[in-house]
Design an enzyme around this catalytic site. Structure first.
Site, mmCIF file in Angstrom:
data_model
loop_
_atom_site.group_PDB
_atom_site.id
_atom_site.type_symbol
_atom_site.label_atom_id
_atom_site.label_comp_id
_atom_site.label_asym_id
_atom_site.label_seq_id
_atom_site.Cartn_x
_atom_site.Cartn_y
_atom_site.Cartn_z
ATOM 1 N N HIS A 200 0.817 -1.226 0.000
ATOM 2 C CA HIS A 200 0.000 0.000 0.000
ATOM 3 C C HIS A 200 0.849 1.274 0.000
ATOM 4 C CE1 HIS A 200 -3.630 -2.306 0.476
ATOM 5 N NE2 HIS A 200 -3.197 -2.863 1.588
ATOM 6 N N ASP B 281 -2.335 -10.748 -2.385
ATOM 7 C CA ASP B 281 -2.911 -10.340 -1.101
ATOM 8 C C ASP B 281 -4.402 -10.053 -1.314
ATOM 9 O OD1 ASP B 281 -1.947 -8.916 1.740
ATOM 10 O OD2 ASP B 281 -3.666 -7.911 0.835
ATOM 11 N N HIS C 296 -6.034 -7.527 -0.444
ATOM 12 C CA HIS C 296 -6.232 -6.112 -0.774
ATOM 13 C C HIS C 296 -5.448 -5.713 -2.022
ATOM 14 C CE1 HIS C 296 -6.694 -6.547 3.648
ATOM 15 N NE2 HIS C 296 -7.749 -5.783 3.455
ATOM 16 N N ASP D 135 -4.098 -13.147 3.821
ATOM 17 C CA ASP D 135 -5.394 -12.626 4.310
ATOM 18 C C ASP D 135 -6.556 -12.990 3.382
ATOM 19 O OD1 ASP D 135 -4.356 -10.890 2.389
ATOM 20 O OD2 ASP D 135 -4.556 -9.078 3.628
#
Ligand code: OKP
Ligand code: ZN
Length: 334
Positions: free
Chosen positions: A154, A190, A192, A279
């Protein structure tokens, strides 16, 4: 497969994060790395590559902020960890950005990624772990693992967010290019979207970014990760976003993975970097996919069969009790 980690990565341990309008215990804990480490054969200490490969990706003012903000914050009498909480509104008159509170907004994407006095050191060694894994590949290993923590995908050139400070995958990709590789592909699996990685290479044709992630209509980081984001300029077509709905399980995930791998194969990379988040796991407390522990080996095999030299860099995964076996399952499958 050799793996890399430095114990200094454990020192970053913020107290709280903003969540649903309240403050809760910070989810990206040192225990995550401890669980992964305990489930794997001994990891090797990272080598120190200095700040040059970090500054090849990140803005010097931003790096200075990561290094100095905790002390400035304390000097200004602020209790608690550094956390952005005021942002300059875009399109208005130029504002002063030199005060610590303004800098915390200027250099952050969200208010859920605190800085402590130990954050810079942990992020620095997380990036060094990725660079050490790159060294293993450069010296002939087919694959290598970097236990990056804090994670990185991120973080952009000049901002932190989503528990990330330095973009480990991007730093390794740029170091690969600077070391003579012509093309690097980053495959982000991931849960996200890796908005920071996408942003860093948005206009670049030499780094392909492919991501499978939760639809930004329902999930963090909300602004980015839609299927129509494909890059611009020389980077047009070198970004591939494959958002999936909440509840997606292995069949849907593997279909998207096949699409991402085919696109990367056409790009013909000299190196593949997997931004690996666990995740996507069915019991992850902050995520909504339905991948099972046994599925990770299959995902890894699909990637391994492509035959590229592959650097696996850790990103998220917050079901701490299952994290060790999920990561170990992935690496064993590879
Ligand atoms: C990091 B990685 C809610 C705030 C938003 C951010 C999620 C970051 C995930 N507490 N949470 O991609 O696993
Ligand atoms: Zn994630």
């Amino acid at each position: 497969m050799r793996g890399f980690f430095d114990p200094r990565q454990l020192a970053h341990a913020p107290a709280l994060e903003l969540h649903n309008g309240g403050l809760i215990a910070y989810a990206e804990t040192p225990a995550r790395a401890e669980m992964i480490r305990a489930a794997l054969p001994a990891l090797e200490a990272a080598d120190d590559h200095g700040t040059a490969p970090i500054l090849a990706v990140h803005d010097a003012g931003y790096v200075d902020f990561l290094q100095t903000a905790p002390a400035r914050w304390a000097e200004a009498g602020r209790a608690g960890d550094v956390m952005g909480y005021i942002w300059p509104i875009v399109g208005r008159r130029p504002v002063r950005l030199d005060r610590i509170d303004a800098l915390a907004g200027r250099y952050s994407l969200d208010a859920s990624t605190p800085l402590t006095a130990d954050t810079w050191g942990a992020a620095y060694w997380s990036a060094q772990s990725a660079l050490s894994a790159l060294d293993a590949i450069r010296t002939g290993d087919r694959a290598a693992f970097a236990l990056c923590r804090p994670p990185g995908h991120h973080a952009g050139r000049d901002y932190l967010g989503g528990y990330c400070h330095l973009n480990n995958a991007a730093i390794a990709a740029q170091a690969g290019i600077d070391g003579g590789m012509a093309r690097v592909a980053i495959l982000d699996v991931d849960y996200h979207h890796g908005n920071g990685t996408q942003d860093i290479f948005w206009t670049r044709g030499d780094v392909f970014y492919a991501s499978i992630h939760a639809d930004p209509a329902t999930d963090y980081p909300f602004y980015w990760g839609h299927a129509d984001e494909i890059g611009e300029g020389a980077g047009e077509g070198a970004t591939l976003n494959l958002p999936l709905p909440r509840g997606s399980a292995i069949d849907a995930f593997r279909k998207a993975l096949a699409q991402a791998l085919a696109a990367i194969a056409s790009f013909a990379p000299d190196l593949a970097i997997v931004s690996f988040g666990a995740d996507t796991y069915v019991d992850d407390p902050i995520s909504g996919f339905a991948i099972q522990t046994g599925d990770y080996a299959m995902i890894a095999r699909d990637i391994a069969e492509c035959g590229w030299p592959t650097l696996i860099a850790m990103e998220g995964g917050y079901a701490v009790d299952a994290l060790g076996r999920n990561v170990a399952g992935f690496l064993a499958g590879f």
